[in-house]
Write a protein that holds these residues in place. Structure first.
Motif, PDB file in Angstrom:
ATOM      1  N   THR A   1       0.896  -1.156  -0.396  1.00  0.00           N
ATOM      2  CA  THR A   1       0.020   0.098  -0.493  1.00  0.00           C
ATOM      3  C   THR A   1       0.398   1.285   0.305  1.00  0.00           C
ATOM      4  O   THR A   1       1.739   0.946   0.861  1.00  0.00           O
ATOM      5  CB  THR A   1      -0.943   0.264   0.971  1.00  0.00           C
ATOM      6  OG1 THR A   1       0.104   0.231   2.392  1.00  0.00           O
ATOM      7  CG2 THR A   1      -1.671  -1.318   1.369  1.00  0.00           C
ATOM      8  N   ALA A   2       0.614   2.239  -0.611  1.00  0.00           N
ATOM      9  CA  ALA A   2       1.503   3.933  -0.554  1.00  0.00           C
ATOM     10  C   ALA A   2       0.309   4.843  -0.468  1.00  0.00           C
ATOM     11  O   ALA A   2      -0.839   5.059  -0.488  1.00  0.00           O
ATOM     12  CB  ALA A   2       1.778   3.265  -1.854  1.00  0.00           C
TER      13      ALA A   2
ATOM     14  N   SER B   1       3.502   4.111   4.332  1.00  0.00           N
ATOM     15  CA  SER B   1       3.422   2.793   2.951  1.00  0.00           C
ATOM     16  C   SER B   1       3.693   1.802   2.595  1.00  0.00           C
ATOM     17  O   SER B   1       4.802   1.514   4.073  1.00  0.00           O
ATOM     18  CB  SER B   1       3.905   3.426   1.499  1.00  0.00           C
ATOM     19  OG  SER B   1       3.891   5.211   1.024  1.00  0.00           O
ATOM     20  N   THR B   2       3.118   0.823   3.239  1.00  0.00           N
ATOM     21  CA  THR B   2       3.327  -0.656   3.939  1.00  0.00           C
ATOM     22  C   THR B   2       3.404  -1.784   3.121  1.00  0.00           C
ATOM     23  O   THR B   2       3.097  -1.652   2.007  1.00  0.00           O
ATOM     24  CB  THR B   2       2.692  -0.923   4.802  1.00  0.00           C
ATOM     25  OG1 THR B   2       1.623  -1.613   3.919  1.00  0.00           O
ATOM     26  CG2 THR B   2       2.001   0.410   5.457  1.00  0.00           C
ATOM     27  N   VAL B   3       3.924  -2.757   3.176  1.00  0.00           N
ATOM     28  CA  VAL B   3       3.828  -4.476   2.677  1.00  0.00           C
ATOM     29  C   VAL B   3       3.191  -4.721   3.352  1.00  0.00           C
ATOM     30  O   VAL B   3       4.015  -5.526   4.587  1.00  0.00           O
ATOM     31  CB  VAL B   3       5.069  -4.311   2.295  1.00  0.00           C
ATOM     32  CG1 VAL B   3       5.625  -6.307   1.979  1.00  0.00           C
ATOM     33  CG2 VAL B   3       6.296  -3.780   1.697  1.00  0.00           C
ATOM     34  N   ALA B   4       2.201  -5.394   3.329  1.00  0.00           N
ATOM     35  CA  ALA B   4       1.680  -6.126   4.443  1.00  0.00           C
ATOM     36  C   ALA B   4       1.507  -5.880   5.420  1.00  0.00           C
ATOM     37  O   ALA B   4       1.311  -6.207   6.898  1.00  0.00           O
ATOM     38  CB  ALA B   4       1.995  -7.738   4.308  1.00  0.00           C
ATOM     39  N   GLY B   5       0.870  -4.035   6.079  1.00  0.00           N
ATOM     40  CA  GLY B   5       0.746  -3.523   7.055  1.00  0.00           C
ATOM     41  C   GLY B   5       2.163  -3.049   7.941  1.00  0.00           C
ATOM     42  O   GLY B   5       2.414  -2.063   8.417  1.00  0.00           O
TER      43      GLY B   5
ATOM     44  N   ASP C   1      10.772   0.472   9.341  1.00  0.00           N
ATOM     45  CA  ASP C   1      10.826  -0.859   9.117  1.00  0.00           C
ATOM     46  C   ASP C   1      11.426  -2.109   8.515  1.00  0.00           C
ATOM     47  O   ASP C   1      12.358  -2.329   8.430  1.00  0.00           O
ATOM     48  CB  ASP C   1       9.555  -1.488  10.048  1.00  0.00           C
ATOM     49  CG  ASP C   1       9.076  -0.560  11.121  1.00  0.00           C
ATOM     50  OD1 ASP C   1       9.161   0.522  11.161  1.00  0.00           O
ATOM     51  OD2 ASP C   1       7.857  -1.366  11.467  1.00  0.00           O
ATOM     52  N   LEU C   2      10.913  -1.965   7.221  1.00  0.00           N
ATOM     53  CA  LEU C   2      11.708  -2.904   6.247  1.00  0.00           C
ATOM     54  C   LEU C   2      13.186  -2.381   6.124  1.00  0.00           C
ATOM     55  O   LEU C   2      13.844  -2.616   5.898  1.00  0.00           O
ATOM     56  CB  LEU C   2      10.587  -2.572   4.669  1.00  0.00           C
ATOM     57  CG  LEU C   2       9.372  -3.486   5.015  1.00  0.00           C
ATOM     58  CD1 LEU C   2       8.349  -3.060   3.490  1.00  0.00           C
ATOM     59  CD2 LEU C   2       9.473  -4.873   5.386  1.00  0.00           C
TER      60      LEU C   2
END
Ligand code: A3D
Length: 320
Positions: free
Chosen positions: A169-170, A187-191, A196-197
């Motif tokens: 998501t962005a 903006s996330t990858v699977a939340g 954090d990534l």
């Protein structure tokens, strides 16, 4: 139940792609409008002839007269001219401003209850002018840019992480163009938020900065490759997501150029922010708290939009 009527004002590259997608998704009947004689008629007939192969039912017509918009539930506006070599930004602004005046008058007369999505550039100023010229309620007139900018960001991130685009998501704020503000922490990858990534070693801050930059210049990258035009597949898909959320009352949260009346400290301007789109149009502006660099970048972007709106007011003081 009768099918909804969707009017496409401008039947060029994006208009044609919109018409095809509406059929494939069975969103309604399509009226294609353009000042170029034969183009909307030809494209409408061509797409209609693909419907038996793809198995969709939709009625297609092409028109050069605004009457064809009569009772449209959605109008998607791509009418205008692109910037050509030697043409200044103000030249483009004044030409497309006149187009918005004509289109706004046509919508006002024939489709005053429609939900209107503007795509014509310079986007944030043109959607503002289109709303003024049509006199439709602010919540029924929006601009498409954020869905496209977010989609580009999502695509680049999914590619970087080698994960499905569905799980990325962005969040992109601000005006369309190089002052847009991709909000990395939302903006996330699977939340999992992007910072954090970075900590997890999935990517580096430097790579992330490159991706943000590529997103900001996403439109120019495609113009440079195509040479004779600008992007049209992804812009069309993005506008369709907005139209579908309205027609099916999905209430999706989509970044759109929306009218702000105090939200984010902005008044009487269209700026890209997340909004809820449902059967009533823009049902809610999602207002998040901005601080530090994000606030600075957003204010700079708003300043750029204000400059365009001021130029519109100067070019056409009576018009608007
Ligand atoms: P193009 O293929 O040139 O289509 C524009 C169409 O508008 C042409 O068929 C013209 O004949 C028609 N037109 C011109 N003047 C009028 C008028 N007065 N009334 C009715 N129709 C008219 O362009 P396109 O489809 O590639 O792009 C359309 C617009 O979208 C341009 O302004 C682009 O800059 C813009 N665009 C915006 C984004 C955003 O993300 C906001 C992305 C890509 C393109």
């Amino acid at each position: 139940m009768a099918r909804d009527k969707i009017a496409l004002i401008g039947s060029g590259q994006i208009g044609g792609t919109l018409a095809h997608l509406i059929g494939l998704k069975e969103l309604g009947d399509v009226v294609m409008f353009d000042i170029a004689e034969g183009v909307p008629q030809g494209k409408a007939l061509d797409i209609a002839q693909s419907s038996p192969v793809d198995g969709f039912d939709a009625h297609y017509t092409g028109a050069n007269s605004y009457e064809a918009l009569d009772n449209a539930k959605v109008c998607i506006v791509t009418a205008g001219v692109p910037r050509k070599p030697g043409m200044s930004r103000d030249d483009l602004l004044s030409i497309n401003l006149k187009v918005m005046e004509q289109v706004g008058a046509g919508i006002k007369k024939y489709a005053p209850d429609a939900f209107v999505i503007c795509i014509t550039n310079p986007l944030d100023a043109m959607v503002w002018a289109l709303q003024k010229a049509s006199g439709l309620p602010h919540k029924k007139v929006v601009g498409m840019a954020g869905v496209l900018d977010s989609s580009r960001f999502r695509y680049f991130l999914a590619d970087e992480f080698n994960v499905s685009v569905e799980d990325v998501t962005a969040f992109v704020l601000g005006g369309h163009g190089d002052t847009m503000v991709p909000l990395v922490k939302y903006s996330t990858v699977a939340g999992i938020p992007l910072p954090d990534l970075v900590k997890m070693g999935w990517t580096s801050q430097a790579r992330l900065d490159e991706i943000v930059d590529r997103t900001r210049n996403g439109g120019a990258e495609i113009v440079n490759l195509l040479k004779t035009g600008s992007a049209f597949y992804a812009p069309a898909a993005s506008a369709i997501a907005m139209a579908e959320s309205y027609l099916r009352d999905k209430k999706r949260v989509l970044a759109s150029a929306a009218y702000l009346n105090g939200e984010y400290g902005v008044k009487d301007m269209y700026v890209g922010v997340p909004v809820v789109i449902g059967a009533k149009g823009v049902e809610r502006v999602v207002e998040i708290e901005l601080a530090g660099k994000d606030r600075e970048a957003f204010d700079k972007s708003v300043g750029a939009v204000q400059g365009l709106v001021d130029a519109c007011k100067k070019i056409a003081p009576d018009l608007l």
